[in-house]
Design a protein around this motif. Sequence first.
Motif, PDB file in Angstrom:
ATOM      1  N   PHE A 134       0.830  -1.205   0.000  1.00 57.52           N
ATOM      2  CA  PHE A 134       0.000   0.000   0.000  1.00 57.52           C
ATOM      3  C   PHE A 134       0.867   1.258   0.000  1.00 57.52           C
ATOM      4  CE2 PHE A 134      -1.805   3.376   2.669  1.00 57.52           C
ATOM      5  CZ  PHE A 134      -2.872   3.759   1.877  1.00 57.52           C
ATOM      6  N   GLY A 135       1.918   1.263   0.823  1.00 55.50           N
ATOM      7  CA  GLY A 135       2.822   2.412   0.832  1.00 55.50           C
ATOM      8  C   GLY A 135       3.506   2.607  -0.511  1.00 55.50           C
ATOM      9  N   THR A 136       3.836   1.499  -1.189  1.00 54.18           N
ATOM     10  CA  THR A 136       4.454   1.611  -2.511  1.00 54.18           C
ATOM     11  C   THR A 136       3.496   2.213  -3.526  1.00 54.18           C
ATOM     12  OG1 THR A 136       5.913  -0.268  -2.082  1.00 54.18           O
ATOM     13  CG2 THR A 136       5.508   0.295  -4.377  1.00 54.18           C
ATOM     14  N   VAL A 137       2.262   1.731  -3.545  1.00 60.05           N
ATOM     15  CA  VAL A 137       1.263   2.263  -4.488  1.00 60.05           C
ATOM     16  C   VAL A 137       1.022   3.749  -4.225  1.00 60.05           C
ATOM     17  CG1 VAL A 137      -1.137   2.099  -5.228  1.00 60.05           C
ATOM     18  CG2 VAL A 137       0.190   0.021  -4.824  1.00 60.05           C
ATOM     19  N   TRP A 138       0.915   4.104  -2.969  1.00 65.01           N
ATOM     20  CA  TRP A 138       0.688   5.511  -2.636  1.00 65.01           C
ATOM     21  C   TRP A 138       1.877   6.369  -3.055  1.00 65.01           C
ATOM     22  CZ3 TRP A 138      -3.666   7.870  -1.035  1.00 65.01           C
ATOM     23  CH2 TRP A 138      -3.557   9.162  -0.547  1.00 65.01           C
ATOM     24  N   GLY A 139       3.089   5.869  -2.827  1.00 67.89           N
ATOM     25  CA  GLY A 139       4.276   6.629  -3.209  1.00 67.89           C
ATOM     26  C   GLY A 139       4.408   6.774  -4.715  1.00 67.89           C
ATOM     27  N   ILE A 140       4.107   5.715  -5.466  1.00 67.96           N
ATOM     28  CA  ILE A 140       4.183   5.801  -6.926  1.00 67.96           C
ATOM     29  C   ILE A 140       3.131   6.774  -7.465  1.00 67.96           C
ATOM     30  CG2 ILE A 140       3.798   4.486  -9.051  1.00 67.96           C
ATOM     31  CD1 ILE A 140       5.108   2.102  -7.711  1.00 67.96           C
TER      32      ILE A 140
END
Length: 286
Positions: free
Chosen positions: A202-208
């Motif tokens: 989830f943190g990766t998707v939000w960061g991307i």
Amino acid sequence: MTIRLSAVLGAFTLAASLLLSNTASAQEQPKAAEAAAPAAQAPAAAPAAAPAPAPAEAVTKETVDNPYGLTALWGQGDFVARGTLVILVVMSMGSWYIIITKLFEQFKLMKEAREMRATFWKAGSIDQGIKGLKDGGAFRFIAESGVDATTHHEGRLTDNIDLNTWVTMSVQRAVDNVQSRLQDGLAFLATVGSTAPFIGLFGTVWGIYHALTAIGIAGQASIDKVAGPVGEALIMTAFGLFVAVPAVLGYNWLVRRNKVTMESVRNFGADLHGVLMGRSISKTGL
């Protein structure tokens, strides 16, 4: 005539002597000049041979901050990214705390099992054996529960339950209580192991998402503009796996060790039940 001739000879002799003296002095002057020239060059060459040392240049190291590290991720992230990192850190700390404390409890219980086998069954009576067990330990708790069941089997409700069943139930409840204490915290490890990768994802998707939004606003899609933000976002996935893998391994390891430890506890409960029932039969005279 003779006088004039002698005068001429004398004048010629004087002139010759003067000419020879001038020639000798003229030859000596170049030699003196040649001898004086190296002497004059020697002092001048001496300073040239030893030039003054050049001042040492100060060595300075240039430090370049990494714009794509965890510090940059924390500084540039919003409250969602920071909250995700905080959750993963709390999960990691909680997992390691449970793993360490549960290992300590298992070692302590195994030590009590060794002491029980060495002292309890060699005692003259059950009461003496209980006194030899560690105060507050699991085996003493089970033994005291069994003894209390044999001495407090009274009341109208318990009249319908025979002594054997009553003691069996009391000892089993004590064993289950010990097992429950050993399993405390394992549910947290299982939860962390199953959810931490998805929290990191989830943190990766939000960061991307935020990285692509910033790139679109800037209007620059070069590799140096894309690699940094996307790489920072992928750190979240790596951190989620870093949290989940120890939790899963610790959970499986602790469950396996609990099974081995509980075998000693169950065996003690079964043997204690037999001894208590034998003592009760001998007291009733049956």
